[in-house]
Scaffold this motif. Structure first.
Motif, PDB file in Angstrom:
ATOM      1  N   VAL A   1       0.796  -1.184   0.005  1.00 58.09           N
ATOM      2  CA  VAL A   1       0.250   0.117  -0.002  1.00 58.09           C
ATOM      3  C   VAL A   1       1.099   1.328  -0.131  1.00 58.09           C
ATOM      4  CG1 VAL A   1      -1.810   1.400   1.436  1.00 58.09           C
ATOM      5  CG2 VAL A   1      -1.897  -1.027   1.310  1.00 58.09           C
ATOM      6  N   LEU A   2       0.563   2.285  -0.779  1.00 53.69           N
ATOM      7  CA  LEU A   2       1.304   3.473  -0.897  1.00 53.69           C
ATOM      8  C   LEU A   2       0.172   4.638  -0.560  1.00 53.69           C
ATOM      9  CD1 LEU A   2       2.897   2.976  -4.517  1.00 53.69           C
ATOM     10  CD2 LEU A   2       4.091   2.648  -2.430  1.00 53.69           C
ATOM     11  N   GLU A   3       0.900   5.633   0.037  1.00 54.97           N
ATOM     12  CA  GLU A   3       0.012   6.825   0.289  1.00 54.97           C
ATOM     13  C   GLU A   3      -0.777   7.209  -0.809  1.00 54.97           C
ATOM     14  OE1 GLU A   3       1.016  11.232   2.229  1.00 54.97           O
ATOM     15  OE2 GLU A   3       2.263   9.528   2.798  1.00 54.97           O
ATOM     16  N   GLU A   4      -0.202   7.317  -2.115  1.00 57.92           N
ATOM     17  CA  GLU A   4      -0.870   7.777  -3.198  1.00 57.92           C
ATOM     18  C   GLU A   4      -2.160   6.810  -3.719  1.00 57.92           C
ATOM     19  OE1 GLU A   4       3.071   6.509  -5.025  1.00 57.92           O
ATOM     20  OE2 GLU A   4       2.501   7.420  -3.198  1.00 57.92           O
ATOM     21  N   ASP A   5      -2.226   5.710  -2.849  1.00 61.31           N
ATOM     22  CA  ASP A   5      -3.232   4.784  -3.220  1.00 61.31           C
ATOM     23  C   ASP A   5      -4.796   5.387  -2.425  1.00 61.31           C
ATOM     24  OD1 ASP A   5      -1.487   3.049  -4.574  1.00 61.31           O
ATOM     25  OD2 ASP A   5      -1.500   1.469  -2.958  1.00 61.31           O
ATOM     26  N   ALA A   6      -4.652   6.407  -1.806  1.00 61.77           N
ATOM     27  CA  ALA A   6      -5.731   6.507  -0.846  1.00 61.77           C
ATOM     28  C   ALA A   6      -7.076   6.923  -1.663  1.00 61.77           C
ATOM     29  CB  ALA A   6      -5.213   7.997  -0.083  1.00 61.77           C
ATOM     30  N   PRO A   7      -6.975   7.677  -2.623  1.00 67.32           N
ATOM     31  CA  PRO A   7      -8.121   7.985  -3.509  1.00 67.32           C
ATOM     32  C   PRO A   7      -8.826   6.600  -4.143  1.00 67.32           C
ATOM     33  CG  PRO A   7      -6.819   9.653  -4.117  1.00 67.32           C
ATOM     34  CD  PRO A   7      -5.749   8.640  -3.343  1.00 67.32           C
ATOM     35  N   GLY A   8      -8.145   5.992  -4.521  1.00 62.74           N
ATOM     36  CA  GLY A   8      -8.485   4.557  -5.077  1.00 62.74           C
ATOM     37  C   GLY A   8      -9.096   3.479  -3.900  1.00 62.74           C
ATOM     38  N   LEU A   9      -8.280   3.709  -2.759  1.00 63.01           N
ATOM     39  CA  LEU A   9      -8.880   2.764  -1.525  1.00 63.01           C
ATOM     40  C   LEU A   9     -10.150   3.421  -0.936  1.00 63.01           C
ATOM     41  CD1 LEU A   9      -5.201   1.827  -0.203  1.00 63.01           C
ATOM     42  CD2 LEU A   9      -7.051   0.355  -1.052  1.00 63.01           C
ATOM     43  N   LEU A  10     -10.215   4.924  -0.925  1.00 61.20           N
ATOM     44  CA  LEU A  10     -11.303   5.420  -0.379  1.00 61.20           C
ATOM     45  C   LEU A  10     -12.661   4.898  -1.233  1.00 61.20           C
ATOM     46  CD1 LEU A  10     -12.555   7.580   1.445  1.00 61.20           C
ATOM     47  CD2 LEU A  10     -12.366   9.290  -0.468  1.00 61.20           C
ATOM     48  N   ASN A  11     -12.496   4.725  -2.439  1.00 59.71           N
ATOM     49  CA  ASN A  11     -13.456   3.881  -3.250  1.00 59.71           C
ATOM     50  C   ASN A  11     -13.981   2.713  -2.871  1.00 59.71           C
ATOM     51  OD1 ASN A  11     -14.012   6.206  -5.126  1.00 59.71           O
ATOM     52  ND2 ASN A  11     -12.218   5.180  -6.368  1.00 59.71           N
ATOM     53  N   CYS A  12     -12.969   1.990  -2.114  1.00 54.51           N
ATOM     54  CA  CYS A  12     -13.560   0.480  -1.437  1.00 54.51           C
ATOM     55  C   CYS A  12     -14.299   0.991  -0.076  1.00 54.51           C
ATOM     56  CB  CYS A  12     -12.433  -0.084  -1.539  1.00 54.51           C
ATOM     57  SG  CYS A  12     -12.511  -1.821  -0.350  1.00 54.51           S
ATOM     58  N   TYR A  13     -13.311   1.583   0.582  1.00 53.35           N
ATOM     59  CA  TYR A  13     -13.734   1.864   2.264  1.00 53.35           C
ATOM     60  C   TYR A  13     -14.796   2.583   2.512  1.00 53.35           C
ATOM     61  CZ  TYR A  13      -9.762  -1.352   2.719  1.00 53.35           C
ATOM     62  OH  TYR A  13      -9.148  -2.718   2.893  1.00 53.35           O
ATOM     63  N   ALA A  14     -15.529   3.435   1.491  1.00 51.01           N
ATOM     64  CA  ALA A  14     -16.577   4.337   1.457  1.00 51.01           C
ATOM     65  C   ALA A  14     -17.652   3.502   1.015  1.00 51.01           C
ATOM     66  CB  ALA A  14     -16.317   5.481   0.880  1.00 51.01           C
ATOM     67  N   ASP A  15     -17.369   2.473   0.351  1.00 57.04           N
ATOM     68  CA  ASP A  15     -18.512   1.659  -0.351  1.00 57.04           C
ATOM     69  C   ASP A  15     -19.475   0.973   0.680  1.00 57.04           C
ATOM     70  OD1 ASP A  15     -20.109  -0.329  -1.767  1.00 57.04           O
ATOM     71  OD2 ASP A  15     -18.452  -1.021  -3.079  1.00 57.04           O
ATOM     72  N   GLN A  16     -20.436   1.410   0.954  1.00 53.56           N
ATOM     73  CA  GLN A  16     -21.418   0.915   2.207  1.00 53.56           C
ATOM     74  C   GLN A  16     -21.841  -0.631   1.786  1.00 53.56           C
ATOM     75  OE1 GLN A  16     -24.579   3.777   3.184  1.00 53.56           O
ATOM     76  NE2 GLN A  16     -22.732   5.206   3.751  1.00 53.56           N
ATOM     77  N   LYS A  17     -22.006  -0.720   0.622  1.00 52.57           N
ATOM     78  CA  LYS A  17     -22.263  -2.364   0.306  1.00 52.57           C
ATOM     79  C   LYS A  17     -21.159  -3.363   0.625  1.00 52.57           C
ATOM     80  CE  LYS A  17     -25.652  -1.071  -3.233  1.00 52.57           C
ATOM     81  NZ  LYS A  17     -26.087  -0.991  -4.831  1.00 52.57           N
ATOM     82  N   ALA A  18     -20.034  -2.851   0.455  1.00 54.43           N
ATOM     83  CA  ALA A  18     -18.780  -3.661   0.625  1.00 54.43           C
ATOM     84  C   ALA A  18     -18.493  -3.827   2.138  1.00 54.43           C
ATOM     85  CB  ALA A  18     -17.488  -3.207  -0.132  1.00 54.43           C
ATOM     86  N   VAL A  19     -18.633  -3.058   2.811  1.00 54.24           N
ATOM     87  CA  VAL A  19     -18.154  -2.758   4.163  1.00 54.24           C
ATOM     88  C   VAL A  19     -18.724  -4.006   5.117  1.00 54.24           C
ATOM     89  CG1 VAL A  19     -18.160  -1.334   6.607  1.00 54.24           C
ATOM     90  CG2 VAL A  19     -17.512  -0.029   4.337  1.00 54.24           C
ATOM     91  N   PRO A  20     -19.816  -4.263   5.099  1.00 54.30           N
ATOM     92  CA  PRO A  20     -20.509  -5.380   5.956  1.00 54.30           C
ATOM     93  C   PRO A  20     -19.525  -6.644   5.461  1.00 54.30           C
ATOM     94  CG  PRO A  20     -22.120  -4.185   4.907  1.00 54.30           C
ATOM     95  CD  PRO A  20     -20.934  -3.751   4.274  1.00 54.30           C
ATOM     96  N   LEU A  21     -19.091  -6.743   4.330  1.00 53.42           N
ATOM     97  CA  LEU A  21     -18.239  -8.068   3.972  1.00 53.42           C
ATOM     98  C   LEU A  21     -17.033  -8.087   4.432  1.00 53.42           C
ATOM     99  CD1 LEU A  21     -19.652  -8.382   0.465  1.00 53.42           C
ATOM    100  CD2 LEU A  21     -20.689  -9.322   2.537  1.00 53.42           C
ATOM    101  N   PHE A  22     -16.399  -7.156   5.205  1.00 50.53           N
ATOM    102  CA  PHE A  22     -15.100  -6.848   5.543  1.00 50.53           C
ATOM    103  C   PHE A  22     -14.914  -7.790   6.806  1.00 50.53           C
ATOM    104  CE2 PHE A  22     -14.211  -2.518   3.391  1.00 50.53           C
ATOM    105  CZ  PHE A  22     -14.370  -3.369   1.983  1.00 50.53           C
ATOM    106  N   ASN A  23     -13.789  -8.188   7.299  1.00 50.54           N
ATOM    107  CA  ASN A  23     -13.644  -8.918   8.696  1.00 50.54           C
ATOM    108  C   ASN A  23     -13.087  -7.941   9.335  1.00 50.54           C
ATOM    109  OD1 ASN A  23     -12.713 -10.403  10.764  1.00 50.54           O
ATOM    110  ND2 ASN A  23     -11.486 -11.881   9.667  1.00 50.54           N
ATOM    111  N   ALA A  24     -13.835  -7.283  10.561  1.00 49.18           N
ATOM    112  CA  ALA A  24     -13.315  -6.450  11.496  1.00 49.18           C
ATOM    113  C   ALA A  24     -13.149  -6.942  12.865  1.00 49.18           C
ATOM    114  CB  ALA A  24     -14.211  -5.303  11.776  1.00 49.18           C
ATOM    115  N   ASP A  25     -13.175  -8.357  12.898  1.00 54.06           N
ATOM    116  CA  ASP A  25     -12.827  -9.129  14.220  1.00 54.06           C
ATOM    117  C   ASP A  25     -11.554  -8.588  14.892  1.00 54.06           C
ATOM    118  OD1 ASP A  25     -15.152 -10.532  13.608  1.00 54.06           O
ATOM    119  OD2 ASP A  25     -14.280 -12.340  13.072  1.00 54.06           O
ATOM    120  N   ASN A  26     -11.588  -8.450  16.045  1.00 54.70           N
ATOM    121  CA  ASN A  26     -10.434  -8.105  16.763  1.00 54.70           C
ATOM    122  C   ASN A  26      -9.735  -6.802  16.256  1.00 54.70           C
ATOM    123  OD1 ASN A  26     -10.592 -10.261  18.572  1.00 54.70           O
ATOM    124  ND2 ASN A  26      -9.986 -11.596  16.850  1.00 54.70           N
TER     125      ASN A  26
END
Length: 181
Positions: free
Chosen positions: A23-48
């Motif tokens: 992961v690079l700092e300049e990936d932030a805009p592209g990663l924001l598309n993933c981590y702001a995706d409200q349909k995707a977030v429930p599928l992520f593993n946030a355990d612990n």
């Protein structure tokens, strides 16, 4: 001194469909598309993860996550890698992996935008994981989470030889033992 070489130098892994790279700092805009995706977030593993849901709706919150991921890499807690969909060169999410140190198993997190939560993409990611992560992280088996609603993910996991791990108190985990090629 790094326990595993991946913490000394994080390589780039690539197949026809997917590239996994640090992961690079300049990936932030592209990663924001993933981590702001409200349909995707429930599928992520946030355990612990100390209450972190991996929902990052702002550039500032995404930057904070990137800073934490870099700190965690530098202190050898886990490795986060950006997932690039090669046909379009688009950042579609990230993977995280670490050696849990218990019974030589690693924990894998796969976070992708909801439009990429499909068998072709997940198969391509897991192919790279299985080819490289057992050795890079010094593990004999890998476990990952797929909730009931993640039908494509569950199908890919079972198709790739992962089995449900019902003996864990955490629900919806699948595991796969290293297979010699």
């Amino acid at each position: 001194m790094a326990m595993y070489t991946i913490y000394k130098h994080c390589p780039v892994f690539r197949n026809e469909q997917i590239t996994l790279r640090p992961v690079l700092e300049e990936d932030a805009p592209g990663l924001l598309n993933c981590y702001a995706d409200q349909k995707a977030v429930p599928l992520f593993n946030a355990d612990n993860c100390n209450g972190d849901t991996f929902y990052y709706p702002t550039a500032e919150r995404m930057k904070q996550a990137l800073d934490f991921w870099r700190y965690s890499y530098d202190t050898e807690q886990f490795v986060r890698m950006t997932i690039i969909w090669n046909p379009t060169n688009e950042i579609i999410g990230s993977v995280e992996m670490f050696n849990r140190g218990e019974a030589l198993h690693g924990v894998l997190r796969i976070d992708v935008m909801s439009v990429y939560e499909q068998e072709e993409v997940l198969n391509a990611v897991l192919e790279l994981v299985q080819e490289h992560f057992y050795t890079e992280f010094g593990v004999e088996w890998i476990m990952t989470k797929a909730i009931h609603a993640a039908a494509a993910r569950r199908a890919v996991l079972t198709g790739q030889g992962y089995i449900p791990l019902k003996e864990f108190e955490l629900s919806d985990y699948y595991g796969r033992v290293k297979k010699e090629l």
